[in-house]
Design an enzyme around this catalytic site. Structure first.
Site, short mmCIF file in Angstrom:
data_model
loop_
_atom_site.label_atom_id
_atom_site.label_comp_id
_atom_site.label_asym_id
_atom_site.label_seq_id
_atom_site.Cartn_x
_atom_site.Cartn_y
_atom_site.Cartn_z
N ILE A 217 0.83 -1.20 0.00
CA ILE A 217 0.00 0.00 0.00
C ILE A 217 0.87 1.26 0.00
O ILE A 217 0.57 2.23 -0.68
CB ILE A 217 -0.95 -0.03 1.22
CG1 ILE A 217 -1.96 -1.19 1.05
CG2 ILE A 217 -1.67 1.29 1.39
CD1 ILE A 217 -2.85 -1.43 2.26
N VAL A 260 11.29 3.10 11.92
CA VAL A 260 10.54 4.13 12.64
C VAL A 260 10.44 3.83 14.14
O VAL A 260 10.04 4.71 14.91
CB VAL A 260 9.12 4.35 12.05
CG1 VAL A 260 9.19 4.96 10.67
CG2 VAL A 260 8.30 3.06 12.06
N ALA A 287 3.59 2.80 7.62
CA ALA A 287 4.34 1.60 8.04
C ALA A 287 3.50 0.82 9.06
O ALA A 287 2.98 1.39 10.02
CB ALA A 287 5.68 2.00 8.65
N GLY A 288 3.39 -0.48 8.83
CA GLY A 288 2.59 -1.28 9.76
C GLY A 288 2.95 -2.74 9.64
O GLY A 288 3.45 -3.19 8.60
N TYR A 352 -3.06 -6.07 17.01
CA TYR A 352 -3.21 -5.22 15.82
C TYR A 352 -4.40 -4.28 15.97
O TYR A 352 -4.31 -3.08 15.68
CB TYR A 352 -3.39 -6.16 14.62
CG TYR A 352 -3.43 -5.49 13.27
CD1 TYR A 352 -2.28 -4.93 12.70
CD2 TYR A 352 -4.61 -5.43 12.53
CE1 TYR A 352 -2.31 -4.35 11.44
CE2 TYR A 352 -4.65 -4.86 11.27
CZ TYR A 352 -3.50 -4.32 10.73
OH TYR A 352 -3.54 -3.75 9.48
N LYS A 356 -4.56 -0.24 15.90
CA LYS A 356 -5.29 0.49 14.86
C LYS A 356 -6.45 1.32 15.44
O LYS A 356 -6.77 2.40 14.92
CB LYS A 356 -5.80 -0.49 13.80
CG LYS A 356 -4.67 -1.17 13.01
CD LYS A 356 -3.79 -0.16 12.28
CE LYS A 356 -2.81 -0.82 11.33
NZ LYS A 356 -1.95 0.16 10.62
P1 NAD Z 1 3.23 -4.58 3.81
O1 NAD Z 1 3.72 -5.52 4.83
O2 NAD Z 1 3.11 -5.05 2.39
O3 NAD Z 1 4.13 -3.24 3.81
C1 NAD Z 1 4.45 -2.57 5.01
C2 NAD Z 1 5.70 -1.76 4.80
O4 NAD Z 1 6.02 -1.13 6.06
C3 NAD Z 1 6.89 -2.61 4.39
O5 NAD Z 1 7.58 -2.03 3.29
C4 NAD Z 1 7.74 -2.64 5.64
O6 NAD Z 1 9.14 -2.79 5.41
C5 NAD Z 1 7.42 -1.28 6.27
N1 NAD Z 1 7.74 -1.26 7.69
C6 NAD Z 1 7.44 -2.21 8.61
N2 NAD Z 1 8.01 -1.91 9.79
C7 NAD Z 1 8.69 -0.74 9.61
C8 NAD Z 1 9.48 0.05 10.46
N3 NAD Z 1 9.70 -0.30 11.75
N4 NAD Z 1 10.03 1.18 9.97
C9 NAD Z 1 9.82 1.54 8.68
N5 NAD Z 1 9.08 0.81 7.82
C10 NAD Z 1 8.52 -0.33 8.29
O7 NAD Z 1 1.84 -4.04 4.35
P2 NAD Z 1 0.60 -3.38 3.56
O8 NAD Z 1 -0.43 -4.42 3.36
O9 NAD Z 1 1.06 -2.57 2.41
O10 NAD Z 1 0.03 -2.42 4.72
C11 NAD Z 1 0.34 -1.03 4.79
C12 NAD Z 1 -0.48 -0.41 5.91
O11 NAD Z 1 -1.88 -0.64 5.67
C13 NAD Z 1 -0.18 -1.01 7.29
O12 NAD Z 1 -0.24 0.01 8.26
C14 NAD Z 1 -1.30 -2.00 7.48
O13 NAD Z 1 -1.55 -2.26 8.84
C15 NAD Z 1 -2.45 -1.27 6.81
N6 NAD Z 1 -3.55 -2.16 6.40
C16 NAD Z 1 -3.37 -3.11 5.42
C17 NAD Z 1 -4.43 -3.93 5.07
C18 NAD Z 1 -4.33 -4.96 3.98
O14 NAD Z 1 -5.34 -5.64 3.70
N7 NAD Z 1 -3.19 -5.14 3.32
C19 NAD Z 1 -5.66 -3.81 5.71
C20 NAD Z 1 -5.80 -2.84 6.72
C21 NAD Z 1 -4.73 -2.03 7.04
#
Ligand code: NAD
Length: 446
Positions: A217, A260, A287-288, A352, A356
């Protein structure tokens, strides 16, 4: 992108069987954005108030194909119901019922949007009418097919329907940019913000930082903000350095490798921005991580990192940037990533969901801190989005999760990115402390 299940149930014997069994048959492909994004037309504006006339004139001036009557239309791209003067529940029927028969004429991916006022607790009959609009929209969103969506804009009393936040919200909700947003309401609480003049590049001249940008994302957010004209700073952990550099090269962005959660991360970020002479107008706290486990088996090594990355780092980064005084622009826009798990809770995600739900309360409080200087803070709560994070979910659970919404499919990272680009725009100045769900009306809620 069409998933295997959708291919199987859309045609041939699989399609007939799915129909007989009443299985979900998702629309093949939601229409996504084009830039600049036109309102999906013809758009029918229903309502007799002065506000309805003003909105119709406004859309017409922007080149939309606007009609005030449904008669004689074979296909309808969008329906805008302007219900800003409701005084009692009985007034809702005459406003929306003329449109009931036309639901079958809606084009694939049609948009239905209401514009109304939020309940205030002052007038029981008026509040009942206002609340009724929300029930109507949320139910209609469940009924629409072929990628159609229904959403609403709630405009606080005293805020004109021509406020930048209302105009911006309508442009977003009436276009393909909101493909995976349905059954939702956006509240415009003040007339703050300025209208976008350059609709092709609404973020031209802005500098945006996206955390967790190396993939998923975050990468989609960076690409979308760049396509909207922003200059990008992309941040991720050193371990994702190769992917981060590739993205930075593609977008001519400034890469910053930083964990972070590391001690002093906020101060190091401030120093990195000062070194490069950068001032941020947009901060996307994306970041998550997840570390799912039933609470009965939950341990600090699963709980602590999730809280640290998903919420504590957001507080630390925003505090450091605000305290520095010279690395944020005049009207900063902060957009943070929440999740539908934070709204409804989710089995195996106590850690989580705690993080959130914390994000949503955090942006609300941060909004109050930023508002006096014209800044905003909001969150986006994605539902099931197709990324590497969700690819890790076991196959059967994943298949169920992606069907449990009104659009019967998973969203794409770009859908979340489009919502963030809107909340980061100058127009969204009157939208404060909100959490916008990008979840296809996930069947979870509170
Ligand atoms: P992902 O795991 O594909 O990407 C997350 C990115 O965050 C990665 O590039 C990772 O290296 C980076 N990251 C993790 N820890 C870090 C740190 N300590 N410092 C810096 N960077 C860090 O996840 P995604 O699916 O792209 O999710 C992105 C966001 O959207 C997150 O906050 C996630 O909780 C939220 N989200 C995702 C979904 C989904 O369905 N994919 C649903 C609800 C919320």
């Amino acid at each position: 992108m069409t998933d295997t299940y959708t291919r199987l149930v859309r045609s041939g014997p699989g399609g007939m069987l799915a129909k007989q069994l009443g299985l979900p048959r998702p629309s093949r492909l939601l229409r996504r954005h084009d830039r600049p994004e036109p309102v999906l037309g013809p758009v029918v504006v229903l309502g007799t108030s002065a506000g309805a006339d003003a909105i119709a004139r406004r859309l017409l001036a922007e080149g939309a194909d606007v009609r005030r009557r449904l008669e004689d239309l074979r296909t309808v791209g969008s329906v805008l119901v302007v219900a800003d003067e409701l005084a009692a529940p009985a007034e809702l029927g005459p406003l929306v019922l003329p449109f009931a028969g036309a639901v079958r004429s809606l084009a694939p991916g049609a948009r239905v949007v209401t514009v109304s006022r939020p309940a205030t607790g002052e007038d029981p009959a008026r509040d009942a009418a206002r609340g009724g609009v929300e029930g109507f929209v949320r139910s209609l969103a469940h009924e629409l097919r072929a990628g159609g969506t229904a959403n609403g804009v709630l405009v606080a009393d005293g805020v004109g329907l021509d406020a930048p936040g209302v105009v911006g919200a309508l442009r977003f909700l009436l276009s393909a940019r909101s493909a995976f947003v349905t059954g939702q309401f956006l509240t415009v609480s003040s007339p703050a913000g300025t209208e976008t003049e350059n609709l092709s590049l609404p973020l031209a001249g802005r500098t945006a930082l996206v955390t967790g940008a190396a993939r998923g994302i975050g990468a989609a957010i960076a690409r979308t903000l760049a396509a909207d004209g922003a200059r990008l700073v992309v941040l991720d952990v050193p371990g994702a350095g190769t992917e981060l550099s590739r993205l930075a090269n593609e977008l001519r962005a400034v890469p910053i490798q930083l964990d972070v959660t590391s001690p002093g991360a906020g101060e190091r970020l401030v120093a990195a921005l000062r070194d490069r002479g950068l001032t941020l107008d947009i901060l996307v706290l994306n970041a998550g991580i997840t570390r799912d486990k039933l609470f009965a088996n939950m341990t600090p090594d699963r709980w602590d990192p999730v809280l640290a990355v998903n919420i504590t780092s957001q507080i630390a980064l925003s505090d450091a940037l605000l305290e520095a005084g010279d690395v944020l622009g005049e009207h900063p826009r902060v957009v943070s990533l929440a999740s539908t798990s934070g709204i409804a809770g989710n089995r195996g995600q106590t850690n989580y969901a705690a993080s959130k739900a914390g994000v949503m309360a955090f942006v609300d409080a941060l909004a109050a801190r930023l508002a006096p200087a014209g800044g905003t803070a909001n969150a986006v709560a994605p539902g099931f989005i197709e990324t590497e994070m969700t690819a890790k979910i076991p196959p059967v659970t994943r298949e169920i999760a992606r069907r449990l919404n009104s659009l019967q499919q998973g969203g794409l990272p770009v859908d979340v990115a489009e919502a963030i680009a809107f909340l980061a725009s100058d127009e969204a100045g009157g939208i404060q402390g909100e959490t916008l769900r990008v979840c296809g009306q996930n069947m979870v809620g509170k």
